[in-house]
Design a protein around this motif. Structure first.
Motif, mmCIF file in Angstrom:
data_model
loop_
_atom_site.group_PDB
_atom_site.id
_atom_site.type_symbol
_atom_site.label_atom_id
_atom_site.label_comp_id
_atom_site.label_asym_id
_atom_site.label_seq_id
_atom_site.Cartn_x
_atom_site.Cartn_y
_atom_site.Cartn_z
ATOM 1 N N GLY A 4 40.727 51.735 12.087
ATOM 2 C CA GLY A 4 40.354 50.438 12.666
ATOM 3 C C GLY A 4 39.650 49.535 11.677
ATOM 4 N N THR A 5 38.773 50.113 10.833
ATOM 5 C CA THR A 5 38.095 49.287 9.828
ATOM 6 C C THR A 5 39.076 48.727 8.816
ATOM 7 O OG1 THR A 5 37.637 51.259 8.505
ATOM 8 C CG2 THR A 5 35.949 50.563 10.066
ATOM 9 N N HIS A 6 40.103 49.521 8.454
ATOM 10 C CA HIS A 6 41.115 49.011 7.523
ATOM 11 C C HIS A 6 42.030 47.994 8.202
ATOM 12 C CE1 HIS A 6 40.363 51.536 3.988
ATOM 13 N NE2 HIS A 6 40.044 52.510 4.842
ATOM 14 N N HIS A 7 42.231 48.158 9.507
ATOM 15 C CA HIS A 7 43.106 47.227 10.221
ATOM 16 C C HIS A 7 42.445 45.844 10.349
ATOM 17 C CE1 HIS A 7 46.137 45.769 13.001
ATOM 18 N NE2 HIS A 7 45.178 45.449 13.870
ATOM 19 N N GLU A 8 41.157 45.847 10.741
ATOM 20 C CA GLU A 8 40.467 44.558 10.921
ATOM 21 C C GLU A 8 39.666 44.128 9.693
ATOM 22 O OE1 GLU A 8 36.327 46.097 13.043
ATOM 23 O OE2 GLU A 8 37.648 44.681 14.050
ATOM 24 N N LYS A 9 39.722 44.962 8.622
ATOM 25 C CA LYS A 9 39.026 44.659 7.364
ATOM 26 C C LYS A 9 37.528 44.407 7.593
ATOM 27 C CE LYS A 9 42.951 42.762 4.857
ATOM 28 N NZ LYS A 9 43.939 43.424 5.727
ATOM 29 N N GLY A 10 36.933 45.286 8.357
ATOM 30 C CA GLY A 10 35.503 45.183 8.617
ATOM 31 C C GLY A 10 35.096 46.178 9.681
ATOM 32 N N HIS A 45 36.876 50.762 5.207
ATOM 33 C CA HIS A 45 37.134 49.582 4.402
ATOM 34 C C HIS A 45 35.875 49.196 3.615
ATOM 35 C CE1 HIS A 45 38.278 45.395 3.434
ATOM 36 N NE2 HIS A 45 39.520 45.861 3.493
ATOM 37 N N SER A 46 36.069 48.492 2.497
ATOM 38 C CA SER A 46 34.924 48.133 1.641
ATOM 39 C C SER A 46 33.972 47.160 2.315
ATOM 40 C CB SER A 46 35.432 47.528 0.326
ATOM 41 O OG SER A 46 36.232 46.385 0.594
ATOM 42 N N ASN A 47 34.465 46.423 3.342
ATOM 43 C CA ASN A 47 33.588 45.477 4.040
ATOM 44 C C ASN A 47 32.679 46.148 5.063
ATOM 45 O OD1 ASN A 47 34.582 43.292 2.624
ATOM 46 N ND2 ASN A 47 36.224 42.904 4.106
ATOM 47 N N VAL A 48 32.844 47.464 5.282
ATOM 48 C CA VAL A 48 31.963 48.167 6.220
ATOM 49 C C VAL A 48 30.515 48.056 5.772
ATOM 50 C CG1 VAL A 48 31.384 50.426 7.157
ATOM 51 C CG2 VAL A 48 33.771 49.720 6.988
ATOM 52 N N LEU A 49 30.289 48.166 4.455
ATOM 53 C CA LEU A 49 28.923 48.071 3.933
ATOM 54 C C LEU A 49 28.334 46.685 4.198
ATOM 55 C CD1 LEU A 49 26.592 49.263 2.275
ATOM 56 C CD2 LEU A 49 27.762 48.476 0.213
ATOM 57 N N LYS A 50 29.123 45.622 3.953
ATOM 58 C CA LYS A 50 28.611 44.272 4.150
ATOM 59 C C LYS A 50 28.284 44.016 5.624
ATOM 60 C CE LYS A 50 31.288 42.459 0.258
ATOM 61 N NZ LYS A 50 32.338 41.480 -0.158
ATOM 62 N N ASP A 51 29.162 44.485 6.531
ATOM 63 C CA ASP A 51 28.917 44.272 7.953
ATOM 64 C C ASP A 51 27.764 45.115 8.479
ATOM 65 O OD1 ASP A 51 31.012 42.537 7.908
ATOM 66 O OD2 ASP A 51 32.500 44.004 8.599
ATOM 67 N N SER A 52 27.418 46.187 7.774
ATOM 68 C CA SER A 52 26.362 47.095 8.252
ATOM 69 C C SER A 52 24.990 46.741 7.712
ATOM 70 C CB SER A 52 26.713 48.543 7.857
ATOM 71 O OG SER A 52 27.965 48.912 8.352
ATOM 72 N N LEU A 53 24.902 45.878 6.699
ATOM 73 C CA LEU A 53 23.597 45.572 6.104
ATOM 74 C C LEU A 53 22.667 44.886 7.091
ATOM 75 C CD1 LEU A 53 24.569 44.394 2.512
ATOM 76 C CD2 LEU A 53 23.410 46.495 3.157
ATOM 77 N N ARG A 54 23.251 44.132 8.029
ATOM 78 C CA ARG A 54 22.393 43.414 8.977
ATOM 79 C C ARG A 54 21.677 44.353 9.948
ATOM 80 N NH1 ARG A 54 27.123 40.142 11.972
ATOM 81 N NH2 ARG A 54 27.815 40.082 9.781
ATOM 82 N N TYR A 55 22.196 45.603 10.063
ATOM 83 C CA TYR A 55 21.596 46.580 10.974
ATOM 84 C C TYR A 55 20.705 47.572 10.235
ATOM 85 C CZ TYR A 55 25.334 44.797 13.962
ATOM 86 O OH TYR A 55 26.159 43.978 14.674
#
Length: 980
Positions: A4-10, A45-55
């Protein structure tokens, strides 16, 4: 989730679902969330880290919350959340590292950007990351009961499952740490990396033990192949040990229930299901009885079984056995296929490992090739450096020889300069002697000229006298001739007269001959004198010429020596300036080093006291004063550089010491004074560097001023005084001696005040008359009575104090009693100080009143202040006294006497004031109505001003009293609700 993270790129959908989960209320759910999130960070996906920093902050809060639980999954969740936060921070700081940490050696070098500082910091961050991984590893193992087979239970597997991700991370972190440490040891000295080696050794032992324990668990054997670390850690001090390092590779084989084995089982199940479905359909069409025995015609026709039927049944039995055997064969073939596929997976894993090893070997060979080229370049550079070093050593030896020759030449020049100075003194002396000799010659010449003049005059006078004598002789000769003629004429007449005349003529001729000889003798003497005079003139001329030539020669030598001396002085001045610049440069480097060490993080742990800072600042201030005097002497005469250089060296040392001590003191000080102290220290260092830089510039030496450094040192001393602990100036062991000293000082001050009052009274009686004398006598008499009452009070306080000490100390000494009752002792000291000070101030006020320079109000205030001080002394004395004590009664009577004497001073002062004011009453007889009105208005204005001033003074008095109480409390060590 990963797909799912690779599908939605995040990971927005993932976090939207997670936010609805009760992670703070269910520890097992939070543990499984951490496992899933760890896998997403690694494989998502590599954007998982960026989306998780806010938490990240929410994860930190959840970690702290679960950390309060000491049992169950609480501590595990807390540590796992800390690990995830550390992993997020690491990948944020180092974006080149992917989530699964798989990198080649070239990518690892690019991550550090070929900068040793970046590699150093990256190693520290990897140590922190690996420390969190090992901490979770150890916590999970410590929470399990290893005495039972926990790895086969559901609860044990739930805790062990996330360790697979931890093992994968640890293998890569260990490999990268080893490679980075080898790279750092090739660039930095070994002592600098001692802390890195110690930390790596500790983590190596932990990781080796954990890998070994994990490899023995049944749960991990079918899921992952855990590598084993070498017996001994790598030797980073030996560069060739890098070739012996083998990167640990974690292999994940195919699982028993893996997707590869599922299709075969499904096929077997599908065959069985298809067979059963076919049988069911056959039964539905032909019936169950027919399906169970389709060839049983005998039962249908009512006939008995014959041999064919038995053969058919036997064949059916054989067919059933063959079917069963076929099914067993199919099951065995399925199991064999599963095993073969597992073996194929293992072989593929081994092949992948071999490919990885091959790639690693290629990378290592490329690295070694690059390193070999670098070593060749380094060897060439080393050879060049060796040749340049040899050339530099040769030049250094030549420079050293040149320096020794210059030093010898300088010594010779100094010696020749000294010889020239001595010769110059001798030449000056010779010139002086020559000038004296020339003066003597001139004097002799003048004397000879005077003597020649006198001889000439004498010769002229003698010549004149001889000429006169000759004239006289000639006249006489003419007269004689005339007479001779007369005699010849008369010769005939008188022979006797003729004979006498002849005799007379003969005598005259003899006299004439003698005079001629005398004239010739005088002529010869005159010629001899003229010859002698000419000889003296020739001698004098020759001596003058020789003296002139000698004087010109000496003057030429003197000029040459002066030129040489000027050249030597110029060279000496240049060397002195170079020496001054070198010393100032070293001093500036020392101060710069102190400023840089203030910014060094290793200096944060250093602390210091304010007293040490004050002593350093005082020494530095004294050194600055000496440096200023030496600088002024150097400006007046450059030969005084010898006194300036030691002052510069000491100045740099003391200023650096003061800066370091100031920085150390600020680490224990409150925030505001610490910031001011640090800022002042930095400003002081900057001013010192500016001053030393000015000394290095020949054009700015005269304008160099160290007053700004002095000002900064004064500010540092002031801040140090603020940071000094108050109330600690006197040790408890010294309180007893201090009490006796203060009481004795108070008694001495009272006696001195009484003596001064008697002296003032005698002066007033001798110099004043009338109302002034009456007023002064009344005031001084009341002051004398007050001093006597205070003296009696001090004696009574001493007796009561002695009684208190004797009754309360027991077997202890008086000093121990005072130290034990330090608060009471400090109260006595404060009260005695106040009494002595009040007596001195009152005597001064009385002296000013008697002289007509003071005011009566000041005297009244002083007397009331003494009354308050004595009341404080009485209170401090009787706080530990017995109620029935006779000395206490005496003290109270003395206190009442002091109050009465104070009232007498106030009354006499008021009476004297009113008496003086009556004497100075206004005269309204000569004033007009307009003048009186004008005076009335001025008086009203004055009244309003005085009322406003009175109100302001009362407010100021209240603030002063409040501040006095605060300072007294700090000085005496009072507590908020404390008592004596």
């Amino acid at each position: 989730c990963i797909l799912g993270t690779h599908h939605e790129k995040g990971a927005q959908t993932f976090w939207s679902v997670v936010n609805r989960l009760p992670l703070s209320g269910n520890a097992v759910l939070c543990w499984k969330f951490c496992h899933v999130f760890h896998k997403l960070l690694r494989d998502g996906h590599s954007n998982v880290l960026k989306d998780s920093l806010r938490y990240k902050n929410e994860l930190s809060d959840m970690s702290r919350m679960w950390g309060h639980l000491s049992e169950g999954y609480g501590q595990l969740c807390s540590i796992y959340l800390k690990l995830l936060r550390t992993k997020m921070e690491f990948h944020t700081k180092n974006p080149r590292f992917p989530g699964n940490l798989q990198m080649s050696d070239r990518q690892l070098d690019e991550a550090g950007e070929n900068d040793v500082n970046n590699f150093f910091q990256l190693t520290v961050e990897m140590f922190d990351y690996l420390e969190c991984e090992l901490n979770l590893f150890q916590t999970v193992f410590s929470s399990l009961d290893m005495s039972r087979s926990v790895s086969v239970t559901a609860a044990g597997q739930c805790r062990l499952a996330p360790l697979i991700q931890v093992i994968l991370d640890c293998s890569h972190l260990y490999d990268y740490t080893v490679k980075l440490l080898f790279k750092l040891h090739s660039c930095l000295p070994a002592d600098t990396l001692q802390g890195h080696r110690d930390r790596f050794l500790e983590q190596f032992r932990k990781l080796k033990d954990l890998f070994y324990r994990s490899s023995n668990l049944q749960y991990f054997k079918r899921l992952i192949q855990i590598p084993q670390l070498p017996e001994n850690p790598p030797n980073f001090l030996r560069a060739s040990a890098l070739s012996e390092h083998i990167s640990p590779v974690v292999v994940i084989p195919a699982e028993a229930s893996s997707p590869d084995s599922e299709p075969i089982t499904d096929l077997v199940e599908m065959d069985t299901a298809a067979q059963s479905l076919f049988d069911n359909k056959f039964d539905d069409i032909f019936g169950s009885s027919f399906s169970s025995d389709p060839f049983n015609f005998s039962s249908q026709n009512g006939m008995k079984k014959d041999d064919k039927d038995r053969l058919i049944e036997q064949l059916y039995g054989e067919i059933a056995a063959l079917k069963e055997e076929l099914e067993n064969f199919k099951a065995e073939s399925a199991r064999g296929a599963v095993q073969l596929r597992g073996r194929a997976s293992e072989l593929e894993a081994e092949l992948a490992e071999q490919r990885h090893l091959k790639q690693q070997a290629q990378d290592e060979s490329e690295f070694l090739r690059t390193e070999l080229e670098e070593l060749k370049k380094q060897r060439e550079d080393t050879e060049k450096a060796q040749r340049s070093l040899t050339e530099i050593e040769r030049r250094a030896q030549a420079n050293e020889q040149r320096y020794s020759k210059l030093k010898e030449k300088y010594s010779e020049l100094v010696q020749s300069h000294a010889d020239l100075l001595r010769k110059n003194a001798e030449v000056t002396k010779q010139v002086t002697v020559a000038r004296q000799a020339q003066g003597d010659v001139e004097r002799e010449k003048k004397e000879l000229e005077d003597s020649f003049q006198r001889v000439s005059e004498q010769a002229q006078r003698k010549s004149q006298e001889q000429a006169e004598v000759l004239d006289t002789l000639k006249r006489e000769l003419a007269a004689s001739r005339q007479e001779l003629q007369v005699l010849q004429g008369t010769l005939e007449s008188s022979t006797q007269v003729g004979a006498e005349q002849c005799t007379r003529i003969a005598g005259l001729e003899q006299e004439r001959d003698s005079l001629s000889r005398a004239a010739e003798r005088h002529g010869e003497e005159m010629a001899a004198l003229q010859a002698e005079l000419q000889q003296l003139r020739d001698t004098l001329t020759h001596e003058q010429e020789s003296r002139k030539v000698e004087l010109e020669t000496l003057q030429t030598q003197l000029r040459d020596k002066e030129c040489g001396e000027r050249a030597l002085q110029q060279r000496l001045a240049e060397e002195q300036l170079a020496l001054l610049q070198g010393t100032a440069r070293e001093a500036e480097r020392m101060v710069q080093d102190a400023l840089s060490r203030m910014e060094d993080p290793a200096h944060i742990g250093c602390t210091g006291s304010a007293d040490c800072l004050l002593s350093r600042a005082l020494a530095a201030s004294e050194c600055v004063e000496r440096l200023r005097d030496a600088h002024s002497k150097y400006l007046s005469s450059h030969s005084a550089v010898g006194s300036l250089l030691p002052c510069l060296a000491l100045f740099a040392h003391l200023v650096s010491d003061t800066l370091m001590q100031g920085s150390a003191t600020s680490h224990l000080a409150p925030m505001e004074p610490a910031d001011r102290l640090l800022e002042t220290c930095k400003q002081c260092g900057s001013e010192a560097v500016s001053y030393l830089s000015a000394l290095q510039d020949p054009g700015r030496v005269e304008g160099a001023d160290c007053s700004l450094v002095m000002t900064c040192l004064g500010r540092i001393s002031a801040i140090g005084e603020e940071l000094r602990p108050r109330g600690l100036d006197v040790k408890q062991e010294e309180l007893g001696d201090l009490v006796d000293k203060e009481m004795a000082a108070t008694a001495a001050a009272i006696e001195t005040a009484a003596a001064r009052i008697e002296e003032m009274l005698s002066k007033a009686r001798a110099g004043d008359t009338g109302v002034k004398l009456e007023v002064n006598e009344r005031i001084l008499g009341s002051c004398t009575g007050l001093m006597q009452a205070i003296h009696v009070l001090v004696l009574a306080s001493k007796d009561l104090q002695r009684e208190i000490v004797e009754s309360g100390r027991g077997a202890a000494s008086p000093k121990e009693f005072y130290a034990k009752n330090s608060r009471w002792t400090e109260g006595l000291i404060s009260a005695s100080k106040a009494v002595g000070w009040g007596a001195t101030v009152m005597v001064d006020a009385a002296d000013l009143v008697v002289q007509g320079k003071g005011t009566f109000e000041e005297l009244m205030v002083c007397s009331r202040e003494i009354a308050a001080s004595t009341a404080q002394l009485v209170a401090a004395s009787k706080v530990k006294a017995d109620k029935d004590s006779a000395n206490l009664c005496k003290l109270q009577q003395a206190s009442r006497g002091v109050n009465q004497a104070t009232a007498g001073v106030v009354a006499s002062t008021k009476a004297g004031k009113s008496q003086v004011e009556e004497k100075d009453s206004m005269d309204f007889s000569s004033m007009t109505l307009t003048q009186i009105k004008r005076q009335e208005m001025d008086s009203q204005v004055r009244v309003l001003e005085l009322e406003n001033q009175l109100q302001k003074e009362r407010q100021k008095l209240g603030e002063l009293r409040k501040k006095h109480y605060e300072l007294a409390g700090v000085a005496e060590g009072w507590e908020e609700n404390g008592e004596w």
